[in-house]
Design a protein around this motif. Structure first.
Motif, PDB file in Angstrom:
ATOM      1  N   ALA A 157       0.797  -1.219  -0.242  1.00  0.00           N
ATOM      2  CA  ALA A 157       0.428   0.089   0.392  1.00  0.00           C
ATOM      3  C   ALA A 157       1.142   1.071   0.154  1.00  0.00           C
ATOM      4  O   ALA A 157       0.831   1.917  -1.252  1.00  0.00           O
ATOM      5  N   ARG A 180      -4.112   1.660   0.934  1.00  0.00           N
ATOM      6  CA  ARG A 180      -3.589   2.507   0.101  1.00  0.00           C
ATOM      7  C   ARG A 180      -4.735   3.937  -0.392  1.00  0.00           C
ATOM      8  O   ARG A 180      -3.921   4.852   0.021  1.00  0.00           O
ATOM      9  N   ALA A 219       0.904   4.124  -2.950  1.00  0.00           N
ATOM     10  CA  ALA A 219       0.619   5.030  -2.821  1.00  0.00           C
ATOM     11  C   ALA A 219       2.010   6.439  -2.904  1.00  0.00           C
ATOM     12  O   ALA A 219       1.681   6.908  -3.107  1.00  0.00           O
TER      13      ALA A 219
END
Lengths: 252, 305, 282
Positions: B84, B173, B88
């Motif tokens: 995640a 995320r 991100a």
């Protein structure tokens, strides 16, 4: 007809939740004239014109009291949908409908209200495009999505879209603030032509623009109407000191 | 159709949803009532499950669900959070869209397919390679004792981990992406390394949301049925060893539902369902509250500036 | 000082590397699962699979035609319930009851529903439909899958509608269009792509649902098109064939899994490619 009153406003007050934005004032807006609304940011300019076609009330927690007469008829005692058809609005950002072509955008107000006649729609769209001076410019692209146009062209599409409904009054909320000077100039020129047929109320933060294009000027400050008169008077010979200092830029 | 009619129609559909939740709770409760009346609290502490003599204690199933779920979160946690964060914060834009699609597909693979894969690929692999190795090298720990079986608690834990990874990754995320840039820019300007930006600026801000993502993954793992049923071995044992076959709340319902002829047996199975319902309800509410609280804070902050 | 700087940088690289590796691992996992299924499933993916009924044990050439058909029927039924209900509730959440306590209540209900394990939904539908109608049925299966779809569709619809700029609603209202036309004719088409992708994800989700079908549609070895009869479905047949002790049946299960995944993934891909409209950035 000339100089007759189109909108008669009395005791207009407006709130967002418990915060009062308009403190209660009245005025008359002349037919076939351009009325500019000026004032420091946060003075209630936008709220004011949004009260004139009942757009204020769509915000949750917003309230209005007082009356606005459109040719004798109180818009707050009428169906808001019909009122908005008679009093159109153009916004700060050129908000064309992205899922539609230029043609569909301009026809939207009529076609979605049940006008099916293709021939008639075509006529209206072409007339509106011609009115905003776009017919030649983008004539061949009108069946494509509007996404390829410049922001000045987009704003003119939005104006054409408002015109297509054949309103009597057009409210404009800082229509040029997102545009470059040349595009703004086009819009200003356009307004001077449009006032032959429509009554126009325009909010602007640009003093020169107000002085250039409007016939009447309203100065609002902190939710109150401070001064209202013919544009030359307000700009050259204001009665109120607050108006004078705002126009000359001495204070907000 | 007027404005009010349209609003009314959407409101009726929404009201229907609320009623559905209540109806569901009521119906499940009603069906479980016979067992609740008879067994009471005994139900969750007794390890004796004997349909023939109508004695029902759900402890082995609760144990199986709790342990396999904990294993799942243990395995899935670091990987999901890592991915995640990468998605991100670090992934190049075009890779990002592709990877997001990978996570979507992983989430969309049906649990029955995971189950099939788990029982024919994962379980033999564990039995033949991983578990003998663990037994030889870490056999002094109670978790790794006994003969490798393949269809066991360890397989269930790994299976559930694989299935909760996309859930945790996707939610975490999204949470990380709501962290405003204002949390990152001052650190970047101070010369922090990319990881320091994440550790000091981003993670503390998103902590509740990340915990919420974990909790949603947990909720998914607890309610998961098919994949677990196909790899956990389906024996109601309580054993410390991860190599031992076990059973779970969902798998016992699926396995015995068709054979449940007596009212009490059926009711006991639905009683387990009721526990499951309550448990997932609690977990999901908790998760949502954590995530809400964070997005609410972001919103509030945006309003203030 | 220099050493400290290096230490910080190395640590940063390590951690970023770990994050990248996790992503790689997840992608690898996907390839591993998809790879095995293709490997084992492809040999059996022939015309027989799609046109024949299952053959008795020991006989060659059986297929799962009834299960493929059954799955489509079940998904169709689920869509009839899940799509209008979900989109309606999504519109309510985003456009009508947005800031009211009532809207919060509905949002909460949607959250609760989306967290309910599908096996519970199965038991619920069993209790209200199967027991009442005294038969497992396609109808019950469709209802269960539909209920599972609703919160997925509703949440996604709400999220996508929230991304449509408020200015478009105002512009449409200012044209003198009634509220319902603004939403249905302008805002919904603008959000069509996002809503459509969400719907296909929801369909993909329920297409593979197995647990609720144990309690609702059960399975069937023959063609059955009646809504009130038990009906076969790919997930149920995969389970039955995978857990049976015959190698030939396992093969059929692998092929079933391959077909199921192909349906699910191609649906997701097609939605992304074909749906018109706009990607609003979150």
């Amino acid at each position: 007809m000339l100089n007759s009153c189109k909108l008669k406003i009395a005791g207009l007050q407006a709130w967002y939740d418990s915060r009062q934005v308009l403190k209660g004032f009245g005025m008359e807006i002349r037919a076939n004239k351009i009325t500019a609304v000026i004032g420091p940011s946060g003075c209630g300019k936008s709220t004011f014109i949004r009260c004139l076609n009942r757009m204020h009330e769509i915000v949750p927690g917003a309230r209005v009291s007082g009356s606005v007469l459109l040719d004798e008829q109180d818009i707050y005692r009428a169906n808001p949908v019909e009122i908005r058809r008679r009093i159109g609005m153009v916004f700060q950002a050129p908000n064309v409908f992205p899922a539609m072509s230029v043609f569909e955008n301009i026809a939207a107000g009529l076609s979605l209200n049940g006008l099916r006649n293709k021939q008639k729609l075509r006529e209206v769209v072409e007339k509106s495009l011609a009115q905003v001076g776009l017919l030649e410019e983008i004539g061949s692209f009108i069946h494509l999505p509007a996404t390829g146009l410049s922001s000045g062209q987009l704003q003119r599409v939005c104006i054409a879209r408002a015109l297509a409904v054949q309103p009597e009054v057009i409210l404009m909320d800082e229509p040029c603030s997102a545009l470059d000077p040349i595009a703004s100039f086009h819009i200003e020129e356009l307004l001077s032509e449009l006032k032959q047929q429509y009554t126009i109320v325009i909010v602007t933060h640009n003093m020169q623009q107000a002085a250039r294009i409007s016939d009447y000027t309203v100065f609002l400050s902190q939710g109150d109407l401070i001064e209202y008169g013919s544009t030359p008077t307000v700009f050259i010979n204001p009665r109120d000191r607050r108006t004078e200092s705002y126009i000359t830029g001495r204070s907000a | 159709m007027s404005r009010d009619l349209f609003r009314g129609m959407t409101a009726v559909l929404s009201l229907g949803l609320v009623l559905l939740v209540f109806l569901m709770a009521f119906v499940i409760w009603q069906q479980a009532e016979a067992s609740v009346q008879k067994s009471g609290w005994e139900f969750i502490v007794s390890r004796h499950w004997d349909p023939v003599h109508e004695e029902f204690g759900a402890l082995p199933y609760i144990y199986g669900t709790v342990i396999s779920t904990m294993l799942a979160v243990l395995f899935a946690g670091p990987v999901s959070i890592g991915a995640a964060i990468y998605l991100a914060e670090f992934a190049p834009r075009r890779t990002k869209a592709l990877l997001a699609f990978v996570v979507d597909v992983l989430a969309a693979i049906p649990s029955i397919v995971y189950g099939l894969w788990g029982s024919f690929v994962l379980a033999p692999f564990l039995r033949n390679y991983i578990e003998p190795w663990l037994g030889k090298n870490l056999g002094f720990l109670p978790f790794f004792q006994g003969s490798p079986f393949g269809l066991d608690m360890l397989a269930a834990g790994i299976m559930l981990a694989i299935m909760s990874i996309p859930v945790i990754t996707a939610v975490a995320r999204e949470v990380l992406e709501t962290v405003p840039d204002g949390q990152r820019e001052p650190l970047i300007a101070m010369g922090a390394t990319p990881w320091e930006v994440v550790r000091i600026g981003v993670i503390p801000y998103a902590r509740n949301g990340i915990v919420g993502a974990f909790t949603l993954g947990l909720g998914k793992a607890i309610g998961e049925t098919m994949a677990v049923t196909m790899v956990i071995g389906n024996e109601p044992k309580i054993s410390a060893s991860l190599f031992s076959p076990a059973h779970s709340m969902t798998s016992v319902i699926v396995n015995e539902f068709a054979q449940a002829t007596s009212v009490l047996h059926l009711s006991s199975l639905i009683h387990i369902g009721l526990l499951l319902f309550g448990l997932t309800l609690l977990i999901n509410v908790l998760a949502r509250l954590l995530i809400y609280q964070m997005s609410w804070r972001v919103k509030k902050r945006n309003e203030n500036t | 000082m220099k050493i400290l700087e290096n230490h910080r940088l190395i640590w940063s690289r390590l951690m970023v590397g770990f994050c990248g590796l996790s992503t790689l691992l997840i992608s690898g996992l996907l390839l591993l699962v998809l790879g095995y299924i293709t490997l084992h499933g492809l040999p059996g993916a022939n015309l027989n699979f799609f046109t024949r009924l299952p053959a008795p044990v020991g006989m060659e050439g059986g297929g799962l035609a009834q299960a493929v058909a059954g799955s489509f029927i079940l998904i169709g039924l689920a869509c009839l319930i899940g799509i209008p209900w979900g989109i309606g509730a999504g519109i309510f959440l985003s456009e009508v009851g947005k800031d009211s306590w009532w809207g919060e209540g509905v949002r909460f209900a949607v959250d609760v529903l989306s967290g309910v394990p599908s096996i519970i939904t199965g038991i619920f539908v069993y209790s209200i439909l199967v027991v009442k109608l005294q038969s497992f049925s396609a109808l019950a299966g469709g209802v269960a899958l539909g209920i599972i779809m609703v919160p997925l569709v509703a949440r996604n619809t709400e999220g996508i509608l929230q991304l449509v700029p408020q200015g478009l609603r105002e512009a449409a209202l200012a044209l003198g269009l009634p509220f319902w036309k603004v939403i249905l004719k302008i805002i919904l088409p603008t959000a069509a792509r996002g809503i459509g992708i969400g719907v296909t994800l929801a369909v993909a989700g329920v297409a593979g649902e197995t647990a609720p079908l144990f309690f609702t549609s059960l399975s069937n070895n023959y063609w059955s098109l009646g809504l009130l009869e038990p009906i076969a479905s790919l997930p149920m047949e995969i389970f039955r064939y995978a857990t049976a002790p015959f190698a030939a049946w396992h093969e059929l299960a692998w092929t079933g899994a391959l077909v199921l995944i192909t349906i699910v993934v191609s649906g997701m891909l097609l939605a992304r490619i074909l749906l018109p409209g706009y990607n609003f950035r979150r």
